[in-house]
Structures are given as C-alpha cells and as structure tokens.
Design a protein around this motif. Sequence first.
Motif, PDB file in Angstrom:
ATOM      1  N   PRO A 360       0.809  -1.228   0.000  1.00  0.00           N
ATOM      2  CA  PRO A 360       0.000   0.000   0.000  1.00  0.00           C
ATOM      3  C   PRO A 360       0.839   1.274   0.000  1.00  0.00           C
ATOM      4  CG  PRO A 360       0.036  -0.940   2.191  1.00  0.00           C
ATOM      5  CD  PRO A 360       0.773  -1.908   1.315  1.00  0.00           C
ATOM      6  N   ARG A 361       2.116   1.169   0.391  1.00  0.00           N
ATOM      7  CA  ARG A 361       2.927   2.377   0.525  1.00  0.00           C
ATOM      8  C   ARG A 361       4.396   2.040   0.266  1.00  0.00           C
ATOM      9  NH1 ARG A 361       5.849   5.086   4.530  1.00  0.00           N
ATOM     10  NH2 ARG A 361       5.734   7.381   4.393  1.00  0.00           N
ATOM     11  N   ALA A 362       5.117   3.015  -0.327  1.00  0.00           N
ATOM     12  CA  ALA A 362       6.540   2.807  -0.581  1.00  0.00           C
ATOM     13  C   ALA A 362       7.265   4.141  -0.514  1.00  0.00           C
ATOM     14  CB  ALA A 362       6.764   2.166  -1.947  1.00  0.00           C
ATOM     15  N   VAL A 363       8.514   4.067  -0.060  1.00  0.00           N
ATOM     16  CA  VAL A 363       9.392   5.231  -0.055  1.00  0.00           C
ATOM     17  C   VAL A 363      10.751   4.781  -0.569  1.00  0.00           C
ATOM     18  CG1 VAL A 363       8.231   6.384   1.870  1.00  0.00           C
ATOM     19  CG2 VAL A 363      10.110   4.795   2.331  1.00  0.00           C
ATOM     20  N   GLY A 364      11.531   5.738  -1.080  1.00  0.00           N
ATOM     21  CA  GLY A 364      12.868   5.355  -1.522  1.00  0.00           C
ATOM     22  C   GLY A 364      13.362   6.192  -2.675  1.00  0.00           C
ATOM     23  N   GLN A 365      14.311   5.609  -3.430  1.00  0.00           N
ATOM     24  CA  GLN A 365      14.914   6.252  -4.590  1.00  0.00           C
ATOM     25  C   GLN A 365      14.869   5.284  -5.757  1.00  0.00           C
ATOM     26  OE1 GLN A 365      18.756   7.180  -2.659  1.00  0.00           O
ATOM     27  NE2 GLN A 365      18.334   9.346  -3.083  1.00  0.00           N
ATOM     28  N   LEU A 366      14.331   5.735  -6.869  1.00  0.00           N
ATOM     29  CA  LEU A 366      14.225   4.861  -8.026  1.00  0.00           C
ATOM     30  C   LEU A 366      15.571   4.615  -8.680  1.00  0.00           C
ATOM     31  CD1 LEU A 366      10.985   5.923  -9.970  1.00  0.00           C
ATOM     32  CD2 LEU A 366      11.462   3.741  -8.853  1.00  0.00           C
ATOM     33  N   GLU A 367      16.394   5.657  -8.783  1.00  0.00           N
ATOM     34  CA  GLU A 367      17.591   5.549  -9.597  1.00  0.00           C
ATOM     35  C   GLU A 367      18.607   4.574  -9.007  1.00  0.00           C
ATOM     36  OE1 GLU A 367      19.472   5.637 -12.830  1.00  0.00           O
ATOM     37  OE2 GLU A 367      17.559   6.679 -12.587  1.00  0.00           O
ATOM     38  N   ASN A 368      18.737   4.557  -7.680  1.00  0.00           N
ATOM     39  CA  ASN A 368      19.696   3.600  -7.098  1.00  0.00           C
ATOM     40  C   ASN A 368      19.016   2.338  -6.570  1.00  0.00           C
ATOM     41  OD1 ASN A 368      18.469   4.320  -4.726  1.00  0.00           O
ATOM     42  ND2 ASN A 368      20.185   5.534  -3.946  1.00  0.00           N
ATOM     43  N   GLU A 369      17.723   2.177  -6.914  1.00  0.00           N
ATOM     44  CA  GLU A 369      16.958   0.967  -6.593  1.00  0.00           C
ATOM     45  C   GLU A 369      16.891   0.702  -5.095  1.00  0.00           C
ATOM     46  OE1 GLU A 369      18.957  -1.994  -8.930  1.00  0.00           O
ATOM     47  OE2 GLU A 369      17.700  -1.612 -10.683  1.00  0.00           O
ATOM     48  N   LYS A 370      16.863   1.745  -4.308  1.00  0.00           N
ATOM     49  CA  LYS A 370      16.716   1.586  -2.862  1.00  0.00           C
ATOM     50  C   LYS A 370      15.291   1.967  -2.502  1.00  0.00           C
ATOM     51  CE  LYS A 370      18.774   2.898   1.557  1.00  0.00           C
ATOM     52  NZ  LYS A 370      19.836   3.686   2.242  1.00  0.00           N
ATOM     53  N   VAL A 371      14.461   0.944  -2.239  1.00  0.00           N
ATOM     54  CA  VAL A 371      13.029   1.146  -2.055  1.00  0.00           C
ATOM     55  C   VAL A 371      12.565   0.360  -0.843  1.00  0.00           C
ATOM     56  CG1 VAL A 371      10.740   0.880  -3.082  1.00  0.00           C
ATOM     57  CG2 VAL A 371      12.701   1.464  -4.532  1.00  0.00           C
ATOM     58  N   THR A 372      11.689   0.972  -0.060  1.00  0.00           N
ATOM     59  CA  THR A 372      11.076   0.292   1.077  1.00  0.00           C
ATOM     60  C   THR A 372       9.572   0.210   0.851  1.00  0.00           C
ATOM     61  OG1 THR A 372      12.773   1.105   2.594  1.00  0.00           O
ATOM     62  CG2 THR A 372      10.712   0.331   3.567  1.00  0.00           C
ATOM     63  N   ILE A 373       9.044  -1.031   0.835  1.00  0.00           N
ATOM     64  CA  ILE A 373       7.606  -1.269   0.685  1.00  0.00           C
ATOM     65  C   ILE A 373       7.039  -1.565   2.061  1.00  0.00           C
ATOM     66  CG2 ILE A 373       5.824  -2.592  -0.478  1.00  0.00           C
ATOM     67  CD1 ILE A 373       7.561  -1.131  -2.419  1.00  0.00           C
ATOM     68  N   GLU A 374       6.019  -0.845   2.477  1.00  0.00           N
ATOM     69  CA  GLU A 374       5.447  -1.017   3.814  1.00  0.00           C
ATOM     70  C   GLU A 374       4.012  -1.525   3.718  1.00  0.00           C
ATOM     71  OE1 GLU A 374       5.716   2.787   5.624  1.00  0.00           O
ATOM     72  OE2 GLU A 374       7.900   2.794   5.737  1.00  0.00           O
ATOM     73  N   GLY A 375       3.573  -2.283   4.742  1.00  0.00           N
ATOM     74  CA  GLY A 375       2.194  -2.710   4.847  1.00  0.00           C
ATOM     75  C   GLY A 375       1.927  -4.003   4.124  1.00  0.00           C
ATOM     76  N   GLY A 376       0.699  -4.176   3.701  1.00  0.00           N
ATOM     77  CA  GLY A 376       0.285  -5.428   3.091  1.00  0.00           C
ATOM     78  C   GLY A 376      -0.552  -6.219   4.075  1.00  0.00           C
ATOM     79  N   SER A 377      -1.033  -7.394   3.649  1.00  0.00           N
ATOM     80  CA  SER A 377      -1.915  -8.202   4.501  1.00  0.00           C
ATOM     81  C   SER A 377      -1.212  -8.683   5.752  1.00  0.00           C
ATOM     82  CB  SER A 377      -2.429  -9.408   3.689  1.00  0.00           C
ATOM     83  OG  SER A 377      -1.325 -10.160   3.205  1.00  0.00           O
ATOM     84  N   SER A 378       0.107  -8.883   5.649  1.00  0.00           N
ATOM     85  CA  SER A 378       0.857  -9.347   6.822  1.00  0.00           C
ATOM     86  C   SER A 378       1.629  -8.220   7.485  1.00  0.00           C
ATOM     87  CB  SER A 378       1.829 -10.449   6.392  1.00  0.00           C
ATOM     88  OG  SER A 378       2.707  -9.963   5.399  1.00  0.00           O
ATOM     89  N   ASN A 379       1.373  -6.979   6.998  1.00  0.00           N
ATOM     90  CA  ASN A 379       2.017  -5.801   7.572  1.00  0.00           C
ATOM     91  C   ASN A 379       3.545  -5.967   7.576  1.00  0.00           C
ATOM     92  OD1 ASN A 379       1.872  -3.219   8.586  1.00  0.00           O
ATOM     93  ND2 ASN A 379       1.929  -3.894  10.729  1.00  0.00           N
ATOM     94  N   VAL A 380       4.056  -6.534   6.464  1.00  0.00           N
ATOM     95  CA  VAL A 380       5.490  -6.780   6.345  1.00  0.00           C
ATOM     96  C   VAL A 380       6.170  -5.586   5.676  1.00  0.00           C
ATOM     97  CG1 VAL A 380       7.237  -8.245   5.248  1.00  0.00           C
ATOM     98  CG2 VAL A 380       5.175  -9.252   6.221  1.00  0.00           C
ATOM     99  N   VAL A 381       7.364  -5.259   6.151  1.00  0.00           N
ATOM    100  CA  VAL A 381       8.186  -4.222   5.523  1.00  0.00           C
ATOM    101  C   VAL A 381       9.249  -4.897   4.670  1.00  0.00           C
ATOM    102  CG1 VAL A 381       9.778  -2.327   5.897  1.00  0.00           C
ATOM    103  CG2 VAL A 381       7.769  -2.606   7.381  1.00  0.00           C
ATOM    104  N   THR A 382       9.263  -4.576   3.375  1.00  0.00           N
ATOM    105  CA  THR A 382      10.260  -5.147   2.453  1.00  0.00           C
ATOM    106  C   THR A 382      11.201  -4.045   2.041  1.00  0.00           C
ATOM    107  OG1 THR A 382       8.644  -6.748   1.656  1.00  0.00           O
ATOM    108  CG2 THR A 382      10.618  -6.385   0.310  1.00  0.00           C
ATOM    109  N   GLU A 383      12.488  -4.250   2.303  1.00  0.00           N
ATOM    110  CA  GLU A 383      13.481  -3.248   1.936  1.00  0.00           C
ATOM    111  C   GLU A 383      14.354  -3.826   0.839  1.00  0.00           C
ATOM    112  OE1 GLU A 383      16.818  -0.297   3.967  1.00  0.00           O
ATOM    113  OE2 GLU A 383      15.818  -1.823   5.174  1.00  0.00           O
ATOM    114  N   ILE A 384      14.436  -3.083  -0.267  1.00  0.00           N
ATOM    115  CA  ILE A 384      15.231  -3.529  -1.413  1.00  0.00           C
ATOM    116  C   ILE A 384      16.485  -2.690  -1.456  1.00  0.00           C
ATOM    117  CG2 ILE A 384      15.246  -3.849  -3.908  1.00  0.00           C
ATOM    118  CD1 ILE A 384      12.103  -3.692  -3.649  1.00  0.00           C
ATOM    119  N   ILE A 385      17.628  -3.351  -1.287  1.00  0.00           N
ATOM    120  CA  ILE A 385      18.912  -2.659  -1.277  1.00  0.00           C
ATOM    121  C   ILE A 385      19.773  -3.255  -2.369  1.00  0.00           C
ATOM    122  CG2 ILE A 385      20.978  -2.102   0.071  1.00  0.00           C
ATOM    123  CD1 ILE A 385      19.300  -2.461   2.610  1.00  0.00           C
TER     124      ILE A 385
END
Length: 387
Positions: A360-385
């Motif tokens: 449902p929500r994400a923050v980060g930077q597109l160009e260096n592919e550093k993105v954090t996805i928050e929420g979801g059915s399991s309220n899991v935070v996924t961080e892409i580094i």
Amino acid sequence: MIEQNNSFSYFHNSSIPLFILVTLLLGITACNQQNQVQENISEQPIPTQTPESDLTLNDVTLEEASEEGQMLWRVKSQRASYLQNQELIRVTKPEGELFQDGKVTYKITALQGEVYQDGNKIILIDEIEVYDIQNKVVIRGQQLEWLTEPGIIIVTNNITGSNEQIQASAQKAKVISKEKKIEFYGQVVAMVKEPVLKIQTEQLFWEIEQKKLLTNQPIKIEQLKDKNVIGSAYGDESEYDLGNKIATLKKNVQLLQTDPKVQISSDLVTWNMPQNLITSPGPITVLEQEEKVVLKANQGQGNFQNNTFNLSGNVIGVGQKNQAQLNSDRLTWYFENQTFEAQGNVFYRQVDPPFNVRGPRAVGQLENEKVTIEGGSSNVVTEIIPQ
C-alpha cells in the motif's frame, strides 16, 4: 463671408464639420478660378494653391459628429491642402482625438496625413504616436490607418506599445477602441515588467481593462532573473493574467525549470508565478533531468518553492538508467534528495536483479533501486537494497 488674413489662414482657431469644410473649399476654389479671369482683381490675398492641391489653408480643425450630435473625432493641423480629384485633405503635423460617449479616449499625433472626404478614414505617416488616455498606453509606429466609424486604429512599421506593466513590439498593431483591446501581429515580442517575462509569438491580443494577454498561436514565455532564464514555457495557445500573474497554456505544452532541472509536458498547464506552482488537471509527464527519472500521471502539481511534485491517478515512475519502475495511485517526488513517497496500490519491479513486490505504501529512490515497501496483509516491511 469667410475672412482671410495675411497668412491665408481660414477658420483660425475654430473648428467645423468635415463635410462643411469640403463644401466651402470647393466654393472657394470655384470663386478663385472665376476671379482669375476678371480684369479687376481684388487687392485682398487669395488662398494658396499648388499644382498638387486645389487649396491650402493654415491652422485648420476638422471634426466629425454622429447623427445624435456626439463628437466622433477631431483633427487639428498646421496646414491642410484639399485635393478635389482625390477627395481628400492632406494635413501637416496633425493632432487627432478619438471620442467615445462624448469623451476623448485616444490622442494621436504624426508628421503628416490624409483625411478622406467622407470622414470615415484617416491615414497618418511618420512618427506616429497613439495615446490611450484612460489606460496610459502609448503605441508608436511609422504609418497609421484610422477607420473612424468603427473606431479602429491600425499602426504598422516599427511598432511598439507600452504602459507601466508591459512593453511590446510587432510588425502591426490594431487598436479596437470600443473593446479596449490591442492586437499585435507579426514577430511579437512582449516584455512584462513584474515578474520579468519575455513573450514571443506571431499574434498577441492585449485586453487592457481585463489585464490579459491572449494568443491562439504557438508561444514561448521565458521568466528572467538578473537577465538569466530561470524558467520557460511553450504551448499552442496561451492566456496570461497580468493582474494575478498566472499563465495558462494549452496544447503541446512544455515547461522547463532550471533549478531543479525539470521538463514538464501536458496539454493544459497553469503556471502560477507568485507561488511558483505548476498545475495540470490532465495527463502529465515530468522528466527529472539530473537523475533521468520519468514520472507520468493523470494529473499533477509541482511546488517549486519547496521542490516537490505531487502526482495522482495511474502514476508511473521509471528510472531510465536501470529501468526500475514504480506504479501507484499517488506519488510525491522530492527534487532536493531525489526521493519519493508513493501510496495506494504500489507495485515495484526492477530488472537487475529481477524482482517485484506490491504494497500500500513505498518510499525510496528509483535511480539507485533503494526502495522500502510497507504494509500489506501481513504488515510486512520489504526493503530492497542494491548489491
């Protein structure tokens, strides 16, 4: 009886209707021709005549009134020569006045001119100056055609028009007195004083009382600071409000900002210069030139006072270098640190390494592919580094 003086001046410091003047001139000419064949010529001086004119008078006032008796126009001249075969009066250093509802609205001066016998057209030549008394607008040029009945003034050759807000140049200007409107044609360049703008187009309509500049021709608007361009806009149609300092551009619109370096494309854009806001209610594309990030949405607004851009409706963000892509319902882009905040049906994918995720929500930077996805059915935070 018409009285003459030693300088052959008729109607000195007086004014008479044009048709009466022409009738009198014809009568004087006929009398002069008859007197020339008489043996006993009066010692009184006769009017001046030249091979080009039938009669020449000094200090003449020509004027025209409506059927109701309201004054339409008045022309004073140091010298007036009547040419019967051309049905016009040639005037020297004319000073004209155009009336509306009984009041003088425009004053016009030139070095020479021609007043046609029917009173419907006046031609003025050299060092033309037209002054709008109420709005304090001055138009200058080298040739003028004054259509008196509709109250239209056409000025050509080295045209400039100015007041306290704007200074414009063009190949031709058309003043429509009843509408308080000036139309500029041909290589139009208008300089607005505050904020400092340079407007270039082939046709520009200046609605003086409404304080608007309009065109339905391709236009370029540049905003200047210390003589440097800090923003520019292009479009096929435009309206600029001199009062609230807002430009509205339509069709094939492009805006360029220098700080930050951004290119904006749409078919309808409003540029609010005092608030430094750029708004589009329709499909919009934003190119962040530093990091080569492209943002697209159904609508958007850029606030360049705080260096943010808000987009909504089918938002797509793509990092052109690595082809990382983000989809969402809404997105805020922060130019200062090249970050984003996305909300609503967020979908992120990248090519190398292959990966995609939703939330449902994400923050980060597109160009260096550093993105954090928050929420979801399991309220899991996924961080892409990136590795």
